[in-house]
Design an enzyme around this catalytic site. Sequence first.
Site, PDB file in Angstrom:
ATOM      1  N   CYS A  30       0.773  -1.239   0.000  1.00 11.32           N
ATOM      2  CA  CYS A  30       0.000   0.000   0.000  1.00 11.32           C
ATOM      3  C   CYS A  30       0.812   1.301   0.000  1.00 11.32           C
ATOM      4  O   CYS A  30       1.912   1.366   0.525  1.00 11.32           O
ATOM      5  CB  CYS A  30      -0.958   0.053   1.169  1.00 11.32           C
ATOM      6  SG  CYS A  30      -1.864  -1.470   1.402  1.00 11.32           S
ATOM      7  N   GLY A  57       0.684  -0.386  -4.592  1.00 16.50           N
ATOM      8  CA  GLY A  57      -0.526  -1.201  -4.459  1.00 16.50           C
ATOM      9  C   GLY A  57      -1.457  -0.966  -5.625  1.00 16.50           C
ATOM     10  O   GLY A  57      -1.807   0.178  -5.915  1.00 16.50           O
ATOM     11  N   ASN A 131      -0.403   1.638   5.612  1.00 10.84           N
ATOM     12  CA  ASN A 131       0.657   0.939   4.877  1.00 10.84           C
ATOM     13  C   ASN A 131       1.431   0.115   5.894  1.00 10.84           C
ATOM     14  O   ASN A 131       1.929   0.666   6.879  1.00 10.84           O
ATOM     15  CB  ASN A 131       1.580   1.947   4.176  1.00 10.84           C
ATOM     16  CG  ASN A 131       2.782   1.286   3.508  1.00 10.84           C
ATOM     17  OD1 ASN A 131       3.809   1.912   3.342  1.00 10.84           O
ATOM     18  ND2 ASN A 131       2.652   0.043   3.113  1.00 10.84           N
ATOM     19  N   GLY A 132       1.544  -1.184   5.634  1.00 10.00           N
ATOM     20  CA  GLY A 132       2.261  -2.061   6.548  1.00 10.00           C
ATOM     21  C   GLY A 132       1.434  -3.294   6.839  1.00 10.00           C
ATOM     22  O   GLY A 132       0.445  -3.570   6.144  1.00 10.00           O
ATOM     23  N   TYR A 280      13.958  -2.378  -4.087  1.00  9.92           N
ATOM     24  CA  TYR A 280      12.881  -2.607  -5.049  1.00  9.92           C
ATOM     25  C   TYR A 280      11.632  -1.771  -4.819  1.00  9.92           C
ATOM     26  O   TYR A 280      11.064  -1.244  -5.767  1.00  9.92           O
ATOM     27  CB  TYR A 280      12.497  -4.091  -4.997  1.00  9.92           C
ATOM     28  CG  TYR A 280      11.258  -4.447  -5.775  1.00  9.92           C
ATOM     29  CD1 TYR A 280      11.300  -4.597  -7.158  1.00  9.92           C
ATOM     30  CD2 TYR A 280      10.038  -4.645  -5.131  1.00  9.92           C
ATOM     31  CE1 TYR A 280      10.162  -4.926  -7.874  1.00  9.92           C
ATOM     32  CE2 TYR A 280       8.895  -4.968  -5.845  1.00  9.92           C
ATOM     33  CZ  TYR A 280       8.966  -5.115  -7.214  1.00  9.92           C
ATOM     34  OH  TYR A 280       7.829  -5.428  -7.924  1.00  9.92           O
ATOM     35  N   SER A 321      13.041  -1.732 -12.175  1.00  8.20           N
ATOM     36  CA  SER A 321      13.735  -1.692 -10.890  1.00  8.20           C
ATOM     37  C   SER A 321      15.184  -2.155 -11.002  1.00  8.20           C
ATOM     38  O   SER A 321      16.002  -1.840 -10.147  1.00  8.20           O
ATOM     39  CB  SER A 321      12.978  -2.509  -9.842  1.00  8.20           C
ATOM     40  OG  SER A 321      12.649  -3.763 -10.364  1.00  8.20           O
ATOM     41  N   ASP A 384      16.361  -7.080  -9.721  1.00  9.98           N
ATOM     42  CA  ASP A 384      16.376  -6.666  -8.311  1.00  9.98           C
ATOM     43  C   ASP A 384      16.337  -7.822  -7.330  1.00  9.98           C
ATOM     44  O   ASP A 384      16.891  -7.736  -6.246  1.00  9.98           O
ATOM     45  CB  ASP A 384      15.213  -5.701  -8.037  1.00  9.98           C
ATOM     46  CG  ASP A 384      13.889  -6.304  -8.426  1.00  9.98           C
ATOM     47  OD1 ASP A 384      13.372  -7.143  -7.669  1.00  9.98           O
ATOM     48  OD2 ASP A 384      13.367  -5.959  -9.497  1.00  9.98           O
ATOM     49  N   CYS A 420       8.157 -12.162   4.637  1.00  9.76           N
ATOM     50  CA  CYS A 420       8.034 -10.888   5.356  1.00  9.76           C
ATOM     51  C   CYS A 420       6.667 -10.853   6.039  1.00  9.76           C
ATOM     52  O   CYS A 420       5.660 -11.183   5.419  1.00  9.76           O
ATOM     53  CB  CYS A 420       8.135  -9.722   4.373  1.00  9.76           C
ATOM     54  SG  CYS A 420       7.804  -8.129   5.153  1.00  9.76           S
ATOM     55  N   CYS A 474      14.025 -10.795   5.663  1.00 12.86           N
ATOM     56  CA  CYS A 474      13.776 -11.704   4.540  1.00 12.86           C
ATOM     57  C   CYS A 474      15.083 -12.276   3.990  1.00 12.86           C
ATOM     58  O   CYS A 474      15.067 -13.273   3.275  1.00 12.86           O
ATOM     59  CB  CYS A 474      12.982 -11.003   3.442  1.00 12.86           C
ATOM     60  SG  CYS A 474      13.586  -9.384   3.023  1.00 12.86           S
TER      61      CYS A 474
HETATM   62  S1  SF4 Z   1      11.394  -8.748   6.088  1.00 13.97           S
HETATM   63 FE1  SF4 Z   1      12.374  -7.860   4.251  1.00 13.97          FE
HETATM   64  S2  SF4 Z   1      10.696  -6.909   3.105  1.00 13.97           S
HETATM   65 FE2  SF4 Z   1       9.953  -7.291   5.184  1.00 13.97          FE
HETATM   66  S3  SF4 Z   1      10.315  -5.377   6.299  1.00 13.97           S
HETATM   67 FE3  SF4 Z   1      12.095  -6.679   6.651  1.00 13.97          FE
HETATM   68  S4  SF4 Z   1      13.552  -6.131   5.016  1.00 13.97           S
HETATM   69 FE4  SF4 Z   1      11.554  -5.343   4.440  1.00 13.97          FE
END
Ligand code: SF4
Length: 509
Positions: A30, A57, A131-132, A280, A321, A384, A420, A474
Amino acid sequence: MPCPSPQRKGGDGRLTTAIDPHDQGPQDACGVFGVWAPGEDVAKLTYFGLYALQHRGQESAGIAVSNGRQILVYKDMGLVSQVFDESTLESLKGHLAVGHARYSTTGASTWHNAQPTFHPTATGSIALAHNGNLINTADLAQMVIDDEADGHLDLQMRMPPTSTNDTSVVTQLLAHHPGQTVEERARDLLPQIRGAFSFIWMDEHTLYAARDPQGIRPLVLGRLERGWVVASETAALDIVGASFIREVEPGELIAVDEEGLRTQRFAEAAPKHCLFEFVYLARPDTVITDQRVHSVRVEIGRRLAKAFPADADLVIPVPESGTPSAIGYAEASGIPYGMGLVKNSYVGRTFIQPSQTIRQLGIRLKLNPLRDVIEGKRLVVVDDSIVRGNTQRSLVRMLREAGAAEVHVRISSPPVKWPCFYGIDFATRAELIANGLTNDEICRSIDADSLGYIDLDDLIEATSVPKPDLCRACFDGIYPIELPEADRLGKHLLETPVHATALPVLNNP
Ligand code: SF4
């Protein structure tokens, strides 16, 4: 770095791969935009702000506007330009507005889950954009039930039974408690919310913004001649002519109304900015933590060239990207840079299901090779990230079919091995190709001549942000906000039978 593989070369003549146009890369969760500006056309400012944030989004879009007496919300499925037209925007009159462009993380992609979410309060109403992604949604949903039991929740103020996202739960919790103002309620509630949130919301008179104590998702504050703007990225400030003032700080709550801008802390800042925004998610013309995203990506490319050189004739990006890192790779390696792939800029999320024949063309819906540029060349292709590997496998095959002599793949992020939970939808852990395979095996799997991923520390140095201030879960599996049990997480948490029983208020009208 070269793949230890005997197999090769030339395309196999098949365009039909396992590609699905919907097998996309990482999806963001988002874009949010808010404006308080009496005398300005706030609906149109929000429309253009969302337009600049469309990359974050593409499932649904919405705008809420207040004229001081009531809030009007208009939202629908689709891109910003598909949802709104001139006459719709003309009908949204007022002096403050909140807008949202959604990619779903918690809660399915449906009209009811589109944002801003709207809720009546004891004295008016609120509309909220998020957002989140939250990680204690189940606990928050339980708080709604407890509120009802305590008599804080009027039955008429229940969330529509078909809304099943974390944002709706927060909207309900903000709206309850008739004894408090929205601002007082926010100050109490925000410290109880865990996970990633950049919230922008409004009542009839005031624009509010809050960012989680880790500041995982970006949120910036800008100034108009006659007002204030809050947005996910600085690029959205640029497009509406607002000057960048500063980031909304992690753990900060901001309120803007006719008395001006007020700020307060609801938690100590403990920054863990999302590293993937640099690779990205964010637009290249955005600034995050004082770093220009485009420059960071060029620097990643330079570092990739030093760590993973290639004997090649041409560096090409996977647009868009991969473009800045390809420029950096070419600059540092001395190999010429060129465009070998043309992107169809108008491929957004489509609601028209492609026929099987078109589906089999797969990646060509998005990218088409320039045969005369590619033919006979040894290519370095800069992308990316690799999520499932299907896209890169198809890409390599497509380039070979277009006559590439060699294809060396360079990736401007480390291998994505972990999901994530803070707002980016990659895939399940089992679907992540780097989770089960070594780099050599991935190289063979995508049929590249060689494969190089940027090293995690190299990437972090390229951002100039101190390592402890970054979330990189991640890539390394270290989650900066402790996760609850697996059965209390997930996109369809509020749609599962267990919660249908445990959380009746969310499912029974
Ligand atoms: S897990 Fe990866 S994509 Fe998710 S907030 Fe952390 S760095 Fe960002």
